[in-house]
Write an enzyme that holds these catalytic residues in place. Structure first.
Site, PDB file in Angstrom:
ATOM      1  N   CYS A  54      83.982  62.096 -96.315  1.00  0.00           N
ATOM      2  CA  CYS A  54      85.427  62.288 -96.479  1.00  0.00           C
ATOM      3  C   CYS A  54      86.024  62.957 -95.232  1.00  0.00           C
ATOM      4  CB  CYS A  54      85.701  63.143 -97.713  1.00  0.00           C
ATOM      5  SG  CYS A  54      87.456  63.355 -98.029  1.00  0.00           S
ATOM      6  N   CYS A  58      88.144  70.323 -97.088  1.00  0.00           N
ATOM      7  CA  CYS A  58      88.070  71.279 -98.207  1.00  0.00           C
ATOM      8  C   CYS A  58      86.802  72.127 -98.024  1.00  0.00           C
ATOM      9  CB  CYS A  58      88.021  70.535 -99.529  1.00  0.00           C
ATOM     10  SG  CYS A  58      89.315  69.274 -99.650  1.00  0.00           S
ATOM     11  N   CYS A  61      83.582  71.772-100.186  1.00  0.00           N
ATOM     12  CA  CYS A  61      83.092  70.439-100.562  1.00  0.00           C
ATOM     13  C   CYS A  61      81.956  69.922 -99.672  1.00  0.00           C
ATOM     14  CB  CYS A  61      84.248  69.448-100.548  1.00  0.00           C
ATOM     15  SG  CYS A  61      83.717  67.807-101.082  1.00  0.00           S
ATOM     16  N   CYS A  98      84.793  59.360-116.053  1.00  0.00           N
ATOM     17  CA  CYS A  98      85.591  59.689-114.871  1.00  0.00           C
ATOM     18  C   CYS A  98      84.884  59.206-113.605  1.00  0.00           C
ATOM     19  CB  CYS A  98      85.803  61.200-114.819  1.00  0.00           C
ATOM     20  SG  CYS A  98      86.865  61.678-113.459  1.00  0.00           S
ATOM     21  N   CYS A 130      89.153  57.770-116.489  1.00  0.00           N
ATOM     22  CA  CYS A 130      89.832  58.695-115.585  1.00  0.00           C
ATOM     23  C   CYS A 130      89.335  58.420-114.172  1.00  0.00           C
ATOM     24  CB  CYS A 130      89.471  60.129-116.014  1.00  0.00           C
ATOM     25  SG  CYS A 130      90.114  61.412-114.934  1.00  0.00           S
ATOM     26  N   CYS A 190      95.084  65.268-115.327  1.00  0.00           N
ATOM     27  CA  CYS A 190      93.952  66.196-115.361  1.00  0.00           C
ATOM     28  C   CYS A 190      94.063  67.052-114.106  1.00  0.00           C
ATOM     29  CB  CYS A 190      92.643  65.409-115.361  1.00  0.00           C
ATOM     30  SG  CYS A 190      91.188  66.457-115.226  1.00  0.00           S
ATOM     31  N   ARG A 262      88.445  72.221-119.685  1.00  0.00           N
ATOM     32  CA  ARG A 262      87.104  71.699-119.404  1.00  0.00           C
ATOM     33  C   ARG A 262      86.254  72.700-118.616  1.00  0.00           C
ATOM     34  NH1 ARG A 262      87.863  66.547-121.225  1.00  0.00           N
ATOM     35  NH2 ARG A 262      89.953  65.706-120.888  1.00  0.00           N
TER      36      ARG A 262
HETATM   37  S1  SF4 Z   1      87.209  67.731-102.255  1.00  0.00           S
HETATM   38 FE1  SF4 Z   1      85.738  66.735-100.860  1.00  0.00          FE
HETATM   39  S2  SF4 Z   1      85.927  64.552-101.329  1.00  0.00           S
HETATM   40 FE2  SF4 Z   1      87.763  65.565-102.183  1.00  0.00          FE
HETATM   41  S3  SF4 Z   1      89.317  65.460-100.572  1.00  0.00           S
HETATM   42 FE3  SF4 Z   1      88.245  67.428-100.273  1.00  0.00          FE
HETATM   43  S4  SF4 Z   1      86.595  66.965 -98.804  1.00  0.00           S
HETATM   44 FE4  SF4 Z   1      87.324  65.003 -99.613  1.00  0.00          FE
END
Ligand code: SF4
Length: 320
Positions: A54, A58, A61, A98, A130, A190, A262
């Protein structure tokens, strides 16, 4: 029955949040029993249909391409494979399925067309379907709705104030915009967050304030404990205290009485006793997966969850 409110003040939420824990749990359990069965817990199966790589940053992540994690990047799965996993999930007691793709946003390309076909197929199985695919335009939300999408997950993660500390590649307003597009398309929302990101109690209260003051509460509110993925900037943070999870769940239950709250990431580090406290505080859903992973972090085994349900007298919320 108490009214649903969308005008909670920060002060009111702060008072609730800081109540003595047993008093708070008692109040939340009472609200829970007014609006929901105390024994029915929805089992949702979560499947990562496109993993890793990605472009977002974040900080929590393991799927962000820029961090050096040991996640195996996987392209978008085949529709038939996803449908067979969904059928097995239904057979083992899930009523919601999901699908998660590690995308910044949905693009109008053949991958999106494939996801739309997956949505149609899972809907035909009689499961609530979902997706969590990143940011969505209004038109994309409408197309997902037309394909039979029941719900869309898009978490606020934390408070608006703390958001910039954990993500720099998008802003809080982008999240709210996608949530608005989802709502306008008539898809169930959600939306929840993660605790243990280094935020303060004020940030947790701020996130709950934003969620509970949306014009319509999310129908589903996942509360996650940070899973500390090696290689991410947050890998060395302290493990979330279970009582913090119980407190968040209880306040979410009181503020948004009708929502499915949840108990999400973090269960693999909790004992059955600790999870029982979360159910007592008003959680009424868990996530499972065949691979015993919640996206890319550990999740309890299906057998362990079955044993926990039996011990606690819980029953999976039945399929629609
Ligand atoms: S949480 Fe992870 S997969 Fe989702 S947008 Fe952020 S970096 Fe990308």
């Amino acid at each position: 029955m108490e009214q649903i409110r969308n005008d909670w003040s920060i002060e009111e939420i702060k008072l609730l949040y800081h109540e003595p824990l047993l008093e708070l749990v008692y109040k939340a359990a009472t609200v829970h029993r007014t609006w929901h069965s105390s024994s029915a817990v929805q089992v949702c199966t979560l499947l990562s249909i496109k993993t890793g790589g990605c472009t977002e940053d974040c900080a929590y992540c393991g799927q962000a391409a820029r961090y050096h994690t040991n996640i195996t990047v996987k392209a978008l799965m085949d529709k038939e494979e996803v449908l067979s996993i969904a059928a097995r999930a239904k057979a083992s007691g899930s009523s919601r399925f999901c699908m998660a793709a590690a995308w910044r946003e949905v693009r109008d390309n053949k991958d999106f067309e494939r996801v739309l076909e997956m949505v149609k197929g899972i809907n035909a199985l009689g499961l609530e379907v979902c997706c969590t695919l990143g940011m969505l335009t209004e038109t994309q939300a409408e197309r997902l709705q037309a394909a039979g999408l029941y719900a869309y997950n898009h978490n606020l993660d934390s408070s608006e104030r703390y958001y910039d500390e954990i993500i720099s590649t998008r802003i809080y307003g982008d999240r709210l915009n996608t949530l608005n597009n989802v709502r306008k398309a008539g898809i169930s929302v959600c939306c929840g967050g993660i605790i243990g990101l280094g935020e303060t109690h004020e940030d947790r209260i701020g996130m709950l304030h934003t969620l509970s003051n949306l014009p319509q509460h999310p129908e589903s509110v996942p509360i996650n404990a940070l899973a500390r993925v090696p290689g991410t900037p947050l890998q060395d943070l302290t493990k979330v205290d279970v009582w913090d999870m119980v407190r968040m769940i209880a306040v979410a239950r009181i503020l948004m009485p009708k929502a499915m709250v949840r108990l999400s990431a973090g269960r693999s580090e909790m004992s059955t006793t600790e999870q029982a406290w979360c159910f007592m505080a008003g959680a009424n859903s868990i996530f499972t997966s065949e691979s015993e992973e919640l996206l890319v972090t550990p999740n309890p085994k299906l057998d362990e969850d079955r044993a926990m349900f039996e011990l606690l007298g819980l029953t999976p919320l039945s399929n629609k």
